[in-house]
Design an enzyme around this catalytic site. Structure first.
Site, PDB file in Angstrom:
ATOM      1  N   HIS A   1      34.420  43.626  48.202  1.00 52.48           N
ATOM      2  CA  HIS A   1      35.138  43.844  46.949  1.00 52.48           C
ATOM      3  C   HIS A   1      34.471  43.185  45.754  1.00 52.48           C
ATOM      4  CE1 HIS A   1      39.098  44.005  44.600  1.00 52.48           C
ATOM      5  NE2 HIS A   1      38.836  45.247  44.939  1.00 52.48           N
TER       6      HIS A   1
ATOM      7  N   LYS B   1      32.113  42.335  42.649  1.00 51.12           N
ATOM      8  CA  LYS B   1      31.534  43.174  41.597  1.00 51.12           C
ATOM      9  C   LYS B   1      30.621  42.301  40.744  1.00 51.12           C
ATOM     10  CE  LYS B   1      35.544  46.147  41.874  1.00 51.12           C
ATOM     11  NZ  LYS B   1      36.040  45.500  43.105  1.00 51.12           N
TER      12      LYS B   1
ATOM     13  N   HIS C   1      42.957  46.909  35.606  1.00 52.53           N
ATOM     14  CA  HIS C   1      42.302  46.735  36.899  1.00 52.53           C
ATOM     15  C   HIS C   1      41.653  45.359  36.965  1.00 52.53           C
ATOM     16  CE1 HIS C   1      39.145  47.547  40.053  1.00 52.53           C
ATOM     17  NE2 HIS C   1      40.220  48.054  40.631  1.00 52.53           N
TER      18      HIS C   1
ATOM     19  N   LYS D   1      41.403  41.239  37.101  1.00 48.64           N
ATOM     20  CA  LYS D   1      42.127  40.219  37.852  1.00 48.64           C
ATOM     21  C   LYS D   1      41.810  38.859  37.245  1.00 48.64           C
ATOM     22  CE  LYS D   1      41.251  43.604  41.011  1.00 48.64           C
ATOM     23  NZ  LYS D   1      40.582  44.842  40.592  1.00 48.64           N
TER      24      LYS D   1
END
Length: 605
Positions: A257, A259, A488, A490
């Site tokens: 996950h 990025k 989107h 976090k």
């Protein structure tokens, strides 16, 4: 045409076998995918959207955009300023600093990154007499391309949001970058790049590079398995310069996950840590976060370590080593060969495994606990300061709040300088606000119900944890103009009761789940993590402050502030749900109230 990977975001943070994996109509927005993939995505569209979405898109876009609505890539700068020239020296390849000979910045990385003409005596006198920090007030005064201009103006925090199509210019020209901005030649002349991510659209990704860089070596680090891996390999065969690196996922239901980008230039190395998948929909009308490092110059002495006071380089190399991949070895050597002393953030990462002994404090929420207990805020100052968690997906957190959320996880976020690493010890738990989109946040968004495809909280998971809803707050970003841009992003922070100061701030790929942050096992002797995640932690002492730094979501306040002010992605204090509000559930029909486009939400059964 390349295949647009049609995995739903639902998979991105599943931490148990019963998490619903719902595909949504968001795949149909990938206009440059193959006909087969578009048909596949269309079969999962809400019934009310199957025949309407394409016509709606066409009615709102120019003819050029009809064939590829994401071709513009949210590069919404004023074309009249695109050809602005830099006055860089003929002997230097560096871009000109926008402040020219009047530059006030002393940071070595800034000096290395930009060309500065020799100061005249009058300039030096003026610089000394002016104690007020220069900021961007008008794009007309810009002498450089928007990307480098923005990077300079939003130092020292270097935290940005992605540009959002259909926002007012003021919200896209202040503290916002597109992917094309990040990859532009103005940021540096590229030699090679590497992308870590969960989802890729290779054809679209290549188009984001300037023409001169579209055949340079590119490594994609992914976690695909089975058919998705085969599809990705098939896509890569269309691009001779792209190679793949598969991340090992040894624990079931884990994901890759993280990025992150590595951008190797002729004059240095830049690290970018962000929250967006490398697919067009994630960079179009969603709220995403980006941290952009300075350009780290090559080490002049091979014997030097070149690490920062935050241990950024050491932690980054430790993270890469967890992949156990020879394909990443060249990038490890690049990192070792560059001077990262100017990095002013801590890395907070997660890697799959059952971590024991001292290793368990290197990852997940225990890494955050360790850093905060060593370098965090004074407990007497932040005793009544709320904690905020903001995310786009939620895993199974247990039968009650004490199973993990307010004990193990919140203890880490509540840690202060001098607090114990042992679970349950420390100050009393502060107020906890969890910012998660409500049904109306999604319904009234720029994308309507379809925007909820990246917010995959399922009713099945929610029914097992009804105790969680009282912690929820609305997504609200009036100051950044993004209240209607589905988040989107976090982030996690601890802020003063009036929302003007923060003791720390994190932007990360990690959602609210045990899979992402880790869960203690065997009486706390080991930390089990399923997924790869990565984020950066901002602490006040690295930005010239003692105990906290000013924060604001209001663009004008950030730009005009004399003191460096952290640009929040949302408004604080948080806006708690009131009666009638409910969280967005990706698999619950919404047929009573239409969305922004007059459509309803009918997810597949």
């Amino acid at each position: 045409m390349s295949r647009a990977i049609s995995k739903a975001h639902t998979m991105s943070d599943s931490d148990n076998s019963d998490t619903d994996r719902v595909r949504t109509g968001s795949e149909d927005l990938f206009a440059d995918s193959s006909d087969d993939d578009r048909d596949k995505g269309r079969s999962h569209l809400p019934t009310s959207r199957k025949s309407d979405s394409k016509d709606l898109c066409r009615s709102k876009k120019k003819a050029k955009e009809e064939a590829d609505p994401y071709h513009v890539d949210t590069d919404v700068e004023d074309d009249s300023n695109q050809d602005s020239k830099t006055n860089s020296s003929s002997n230097s390849k560096k871009p000109l600093c926008k402040y020219g000979s009047k530059c006030y910045r002393k940071n070595p990385s800034h000096v290395d990154e930009f060309y500065h003409p020799a100061k005249r005596k009058s300039d030096e006198t003026a610089a000394c007499s002016s104690g007020k920090k220069a900021k961007i007030h008008s794009r007309k005064s810009t002498q450089m391309k928007p990307s480098t201009d923005m990077i300079t103006a939003f130092q020292p925090f270097s935290f940005f949001l992605t540009k959002v199509k259909d926002l007012k210019n003021e919200y896209n020209f202040a503290g916002a970058l597109s992917l094309k901005d990040i990859l532009s030649e103005a940021m540096g002349k590229l030699k090679a790049s590497c992308h870590f991510n969960f989802m890729f659209d290779m054809e679209w990704l290549v188009r984001q590079y300037p023409d001169s860089a579209r055949i340079l070596p590119m490594l994609l680090v992914h976690g695909e398995q089975g058919r998705d891996e085969l599809n990705m390999k098939a896509d890569a065969q269309n691009f001779s310069h792209i190679s793949l690196c598969k991340a090992p996922l040894d624990i079931p239901y884990g994901t890759h996950h993280t990025k992150m980008m590595f951008l190797l230039y002729e004059h240095g190395l830049r690290i970018v840590i962000h929250t967006a998948n490398l697919v067009p929909n994630d960079w179009h009308q969603k709220t995403q976060g980006i941290w952009v490092s300075p350009v780290f110059p090559p080490l002049t002495n091979a014997s030097e370590k070149g690490d920062s006071p935050t241990g950024f380089k050491t932690d980054l190399l430790q993270y890469l080593a967890a992949y156990r991949s020879a394909k990443l070895a060249p990038w490890e050597r690049h990192i070792q060969a560059h001077n990262m002393t100017t990095a002013n953030v801590h890395i907070i990462g997660s890697v799959p495994g059952r971590h024991t002994l001292s290793h368990k404090n290197s990852w997940g929420h225990l890494k955050l606990r360790k850093v905060l207990s060593e370098r965090g805020p004074d407990p007497t100052r932040v005793q009544n300061w709320p904690l905020v968690g903001q995310f786009s997906s939620i895993g199974s957190l247990g039968p009650d709040k004490n199973a993990w959320l307010t004990t193990e996880w919140a203890t880490s976020l509540n840690s202060c300088k001098g607090s114990s690493m042992l679970q349950g010890l420390g100050t009393a738990q502060p107020k906890l606000d969890l910012i998660f989109p409500s049904m109306d946040n999604i319904r009234l968004s720029l994308e309507g119900y379809n925007g909820g495809g990246c917010v995959p909280y399922s009713i099945k998971t929610a029914m097992k944890q009804p105790w969680l809803t009282p912690f929820f707050s609305q997504w609200k970003s009036e100051g950044r103009g993004r209240s209607k841009a589905v988040p989107h992003i976090k982030t996690y922070t601890r802020h003063s009761p009036d929302g003007t100061q923060a003791a720390w701030f994190i932007v990360t790929s990690a959602n609210l789940s045990k899979a992402a942050w880790g869960a203690l096992e065997k009486k706390g002797s080991q930390l089990m993590i399923r997924s790869y995640e990565l984020g950066v932690l901002f602490l006040p002492q690295y930005f010239g402050y003692k105990t906290s730094f000013p924060v604001s979501s209001k663009v004008e306040d950030i730009i005009k502030a004399e003191k460096d002010t952290f640009p929040l992605p949302y408004d604080l204090p948080a806006t708690t749900y009131v009666r009638g509000d409910r969280p967005w559930f990706i698999d619950v029909p919404c047929v009573d109230l239409p969305d922004t486009f007059g459509l309803k939400w009918c997810p597949p059964l």
